[in-house]
Design a protein around this motif. Structure first.
Motif, PDB file in Angstrom:
ATOM      1  N   ASN A  46      43.649  47.463  47.318  1.00 18.32           N
ATOM      2  CA  ASN A  46      42.531  47.408  48.255  1.00 18.32           C
ATOM      3  C   ASN A  46      41.516  46.368  47.806  1.00 18.32           C
ATOM      4  OD1 ASN A  46      40.960  47.966  50.430  1.00 18.32           O
ATOM      5  ND2 ASN A  46      40.253  49.963  49.702  1.00 18.32           N
ATOM      6  N   ASN A  47      41.945  45.111  47.868  1.00 16.96           N
ATOM      7  CA  ASN A  47      41.150  44.017  47.342  1.00 16.96           C
ATOM      8  C   ASN A  47      41.568  42.735  48.047  1.00 16.96           C
ATOM      9  OD1 ASN A  47      40.005  41.992  45.815  1.00 16.96           O
ATOM     10  ND2 ASN A  47      40.824  42.707  43.867  1.00 16.96           N
ATOM     11  N   ALA A  48      40.670  42.172  48.850  1.00 20.50           N
ATOM     12  CA  ALA A  48      40.989  40.956  49.602  1.00 20.50           C
ATOM     13  C   ALA A  48      41.304  39.784  48.683  1.00 20.50           C
ATOM     14  CB  ALA A  48      39.844  40.593  50.542  1.00 20.50           C
ATOM     15  N   GLU A  49      40.860  39.826  47.437  1.00 16.46           N
ATOM     16  CA  GLU A  49      41.124  38.730  46.507  1.00 16.46           C
ATOM     17  C   GLU A  49      42.612  38.625  46.155  1.00 16.46           C
ATOM     18  OE1 GLU A  49      38.893  36.313  45.740  1.00 16.46           O
ATOM     19  OE2 GLU A  49      37.689  37.417  47.193  1.00 16.46           O
ATOM     20  N   LEU A  50      43.388  39.635  46.511  1.00 15.94           N
ATOM     21  CA  LEU A  50      44.836  39.577  46.281  1.00 15.94           C
ATOM     22  C   LEU A  50      45.462  38.369  46.971  1.00 15.94           C
ATOM     23  CD1 LEU A  50      45.880  43.289  46.804  1.00 15.94           C
ATOM     24  CD2 LEU A  50      45.984  42.009  44.670  1.00 15.94           C
ATOM     25  N   LEU A  51      44.811  37.888  48.006  1.00 19.98           N
ATOM     26  CA  LEU A  51      45.349  36.756  48.746  1.00 19.98           C
ATOM     27  C   LEU A  51      45.157  35.437  48.019  1.00 19.98           C
ATOM     28  CD1 LEU A  51      44.061  37.807  52.257  1.00 19.98           C
ATOM     29  CD2 LEU A  51      46.387  37.973  51.398  1.00 19.98           C
ATOM     30  N   PHE A  52      44.330  35.433  46.993  1.00 23.86           N
ATOM     31  CA  PHE A  52      43.950  34.178  46.361  1.00 23.86           C
ATOM     32  C   PHE A  52      44.495  33.990  44.945  1.00 23.86           C
ATOM     33  CE2 PHE A  52      40.762  35.488  49.447  1.00 23.86           C
ATOM     34  CZ  PHE A  52      40.910  34.470  50.362  1.00 23.86           C
ATOM     35  N   SER A  53      45.195  34.984  44.431  1.00 24.69           N
ATOM     36  CA  SER A  53      45.835  34.850  43.122  1.00 24.69           C
ATOM     37  C   SER A  53      47.057  35.766  43.082  1.00 24.69           C
ATOM     38  CB  SER A  53      44.849  35.214  42.005  1.00 24.69           C
ATOM     39  OG  SER A  53      44.451  36.556  42.116  1.00 24.69           O
ATOM     40  N   PRO A  54      48.009  35.455  42.214  1.00 23.28           N
ATOM     41  CA  PRO A  54      49.237  36.260  42.180  1.00 23.28           C
ATOM     42  C   PRO A  54      48.963  37.730  41.853  1.00 23.28           C
ATOM     43  CG  PRO A  54      49.511  34.225  40.941  1.00 23.28           C
ATOM     44  CD  PRO A  54      48.048  34.336  41.288  1.00 23.28           C
ATOM     45  N   PRO A  55      49.346  38.624  42.752  1.00 20.06           N
ATOM     46  CA  PRO A  55      49.161  40.053  42.489  1.00 20.06           C
ATOM     47  C   PRO A  55      50.275  40.608  41.610  1.00 20.06           C
ATOM     48  CG  PRO A  55      49.976  39.724  44.703  1.00 20.06           C
ATOM     49  CD  PRO A  55      49.807  38.366  44.099  1.00 20.06           C
ATOM     50  N   PRO A  56      50.065  41.798  41.057  1.00 21.08           N
ATOM     51  CA  PRO A  56      51.119  42.439  40.256  1.00 21.08           C
ATOM     52  C   PRO A  56      52.366  42.731  41.108  1.00 21.08           C
ATOM     53  CG  PRO A  56      49.028  43.659  40.115  1.00 21.08           C
ATOM     54  CD  PRO A  56      48.858  42.603  41.153  1.00 21.08           C
ATOM     55  N   GLU A  57      53.490  42.857  40.452  1.00 23.02           N
ATOM     56  CA  GLU A  57      54.773  43.101  41.118  1.00 23.02           C
ATOM     57  C   GLU A  57      54.729  44.327  42.031  1.00 23.02           C
ATOM     58  OE1 GLU A  57      58.991  42.359  41.810  1.00 23.02           O
ATOM     59  OE2 GLU A  57      57.409  41.123  40.970  1.00 23.02           O
ATOM     60  N   ASN A  58      54.095  45.405  41.577  1.00 20.80           N
ATOM     61  CA  ASN A  58      54.078  46.614  42.409  1.00 20.80           C
ATOM     62  C   ASN A  58      53.315  46.386  43.715  1.00 20.80           C
ATOM     63  OD1 ASN A  58      51.688  46.552  40.791  1.00 20.80           O
ATOM     64  ND2 ASN A  58      51.376  48.735  41.109  1.00 20.80           N
ATOM     65  N   VAL A  59      52.292  45.525  43.704  1.00 22.16           N
ATOM     66  CA  VAL A  59      51.554  45.224  44.924  1.00 22.16           C
ATOM     67  C   VAL A  59      52.425  44.380  45.862  1.00 22.16           C
ATOM     68  CG1 VAL A  59      49.513  44.087  45.875  1.00 22.16           C
ATOM     69  CG2 VAL A  59      49.308  45.458  43.800  1.00 22.16           C
ATOM     70  N   LEU A  60      53.182  43.451  45.295  1.00 22.76           N
ATOM     71  CA  LEU A  60      54.117  42.668  46.108  1.00 22.76           C
ATOM     72  C   LEU A  60      55.144  43.584  46.768  1.00 22.76           C
ATOM     73  CD1 LEU A  60      54.728  39.667  43.679  1.00 22.76           C
ATOM     74  CD2 LEU A  60      53.309  39.672  45.753  1.00 22.76           C
ATOM     75  N   CYS A  61      55.652  44.532  46.006  1.00 23.62           N
ATOM     76  CA  CYS A  61      56.637  45.479  46.546  1.00 23.62           C
ATOM     77  C   CYS A  61      56.005  46.373  47.611  1.00 23.62           C
ATOM     78  CB  CYS A  61      57.234  46.314  45.428  1.00 23.62           C
ATOM     79  SG  CYS A  61      58.281  45.350  44.310  1.00 23.62           S
ATOM     80  N   MET A  62      54.751  46.716  47.405  1.00 21.85           N
ATOM     81  CA  MET A  62      54.052  47.519  48.401  1.00 21.85           C
ATOM     82  C   MET A  62      53.902  46.735  49.702  1.00 21.85           C
ATOM     83  SD  MET A  62      50.345  49.242  48.182  1.00 21.85           S
ATOM     84  CE  MET A  62      49.590  49.857  49.675  1.00 21.85           C
ATOM     85  N   ALA A  63      53.575  45.450  49.601  1.00 25.16           N
ATOM     86  CA  ALA A  63      53.449  44.609  50.797  1.00 25.16           C
ATOM     87  C   ALA A  63      54.782  44.510  51.531  1.00 25.16           C
ATOM     88  CB  ALA A  63      52.941  43.228  50.410  1.00 25.16           C
TER      89      ALA A  63
END
Length: 135
Positions: A46-63
């Protein structure tokens, strides 16, 4: 999501909930389901900054999970253009153009790592839109 997954979890859900297409869907419920399935705490997605730097693997999988539940991806991970078009109809024009271009470039999201490639593709347009609304 795909723009907005197309564009990642928390930020994605914030964007798509403004779309007519998603007003009838319980996007919050889908986000929670994907967070549980990928063991991703809200503080990570729950962080818009995820769009501006590589997120953790679990967040990528969640997307990726969210894109699947929203039926933006078919069973082999191919981006469903018609569904994406419905989702992005209320997006700013620059972002719509970027989404279409990234869909043509990426075509398939078969793994969590593919979500990162999509994020990198769409990032310049998201930054441009962010500057328009938050100079």
């Amino acid at each position: 999501m795909f723009a907005a997954t197309l564009v990642l979890c928390g930020a994605f859900s914030a964007v798509v909930t403004s779309s007519e297409v998603f007003r009838a869907l319980d996007v919050t419920k889908l986000v929670q389901e994907c967070a549980q399935e990928t063991n991703t705490p809200e503080s990570e997605y729950n962080n818009a900054e995820l769009l501006f730097s590589p997120p953790p693997e679990n967040v990528l999988c969640m997307a990726k999970c969210l894109a699947e539940k929203l039926e933006i991806l078919d069973s082999d991970g191919t981006i469903i253009e018609e569904k994406v078009s419905e989702i992005i109809e209320d997006f700013p024009e620059d972002l719509q153009t970027a989404v279409v271009e990234c869909n043509e470039k990426i075509k398939k999201v078969g793994s969590c790592g593919d979500v990162e490639e999509y994020r990198k593709c769409i990032q310049p347009a998201v930054e441009k839109v962010k500057k328009m609304y938050h100079p």
